[in-house]
Design a protein around this motif. Structure first.
Motif, mmCIF file in Angstrom:
data_model
loop_
_atom_site.group_PDB
_atom_site.id
_atom_site.type_symbol
_atom_site.label_atom_id
_atom_site.label_comp_id
_atom_site.label_asym_id
_atom_site.label_seq_id
_atom_site.Cartn_x
_atom_site.Cartn_y
_atom_site.Cartn_z
ATOM 1 N N ALA A 69 -6.954 1.204 -0.856
ATOM 2 C CA ALA A 69 -5.505 1.078 -0.767
ATOM 3 C C ALA A 69 -4.909 1.423 -2.122
ATOM 4 C CB ALA A 69 -5.123 -0.339 -0.369
ATOM 5 N N ASP A 109 0.866 -1.173 0.000
ATOM 6 C CA ASP A 109 0.000 0.000 0.000
ATOM 7 C C ASP A 109 0.904 1.226 0.000
ATOM 8 O OD1 ASP A 109 -1.791 2.033 0.401
ATOM 9 O OD2 ASP A 109 -2.626 1.237 2.258
ATOM 10 N N SER A 154 0.874 3.786 2.930
ATOM 11 C CA SER A 154 1.089 3.301 4.289
ATOM 12 C C SER A 154 2.535 3.408 4.767
ATOM 13 C CB SER A 154 0.665 1.829 4.373
ATOM 14 O OG SER A 154 1.554 1.027 3.600
ATOM 15 N N VAL A 209 0.357 -5.895 1.413
ATOM 16 C CA VAL A 209 -1.064 -6.262 1.301
ATOM 17 C C VAL A 209 -1.184 -7.471 0.377
ATOM 18 C CG1 VAL A 209 -1.903 -3.921 1.786
ATOM 19 C CG2 VAL A 209 -1.461 -4.600 -0.571
ATOM 20 N N ASN A 269 -4.632 -7.195 -4.647
ATOM 21 C CA ASN A 269 -4.762 -5.741 -4.719
ATOM 22 C C ASN A 269 -3.913 -5.143 -5.837
ATOM 23 O OD1 ASN A 269 -6.552 -5.391 -2.478
ATOM 24 N ND2 ASN A 269 -4.822 -5.832 -1.142
ATOM 25 N N SER A 271 -9.757 -2.643 0.209
ATOM 26 C CA SER A 271 -9.173 -3.664 1.065
ATOM 27 C C SER A 271 -10.290 -4.286 1.890
ATOM 28 C CB SER A 271 -8.102 -3.048 1.972
ATOM 29 O OG SER A 271 -8.695 -2.131 2.864
#
Length: 118
Positions: A78, A38, A41, A50, A54, A72
């Protein structure tokens, strides 16, 4: 007594040489290690890793560096992207690159640093 040195059998030399060639080819030809992270993050520990789904876009086997906004499991979006050649610890990835070509250019044993073709 005349011959005190030990001679290697030709099969040992051939097999050893093939191992070196195989190691050189696999380190250059394989894709770099990648993690789906991500991008929003980042902390001093790195990006949060993650689920790969994704980062997968539309077509199977895609290795898009852009990824995209995905939902997410917690209902938050994300900004997921592939992060290559990173050090991973405690669910965080750091010291890598978002550029697949940079990760490949880092190379391994027997790899040249650039691409040919002028």
């Amino acid at each position: 007594m005349a011959e005190t040195r030990r001679r290697l059998r030709s099969s040992t030399v051939v097999l050893g040489g093939m191992g070196v060639v195989a190691a050189a080819l696999t380190s250059c030809g394989s894709d770099p290690d990648r993690r789906c992270v991500d991008r929003d993050s980042y902390t001093y520990e790195g990006y949060k890793v993650v689920a790969d789904r994704n980062c997968n876009t539309g077509s199977s086997g895609s290795s898009s560096a852009k990824g995209g906004k995905k939902k997410s499991g917690t209902g938050q979006s994300a900004d997921a992207a592939w992060y290559y050649d990173a050090d991973v610890s405690n669910g965080r990835a750091d010291y890598g690159t978002f550029s697949k070509s940079e990760a490949v250019d880092r190379g391994g044993f027997g790899c040249s640093g650039g691409s040919g073709g002028g």
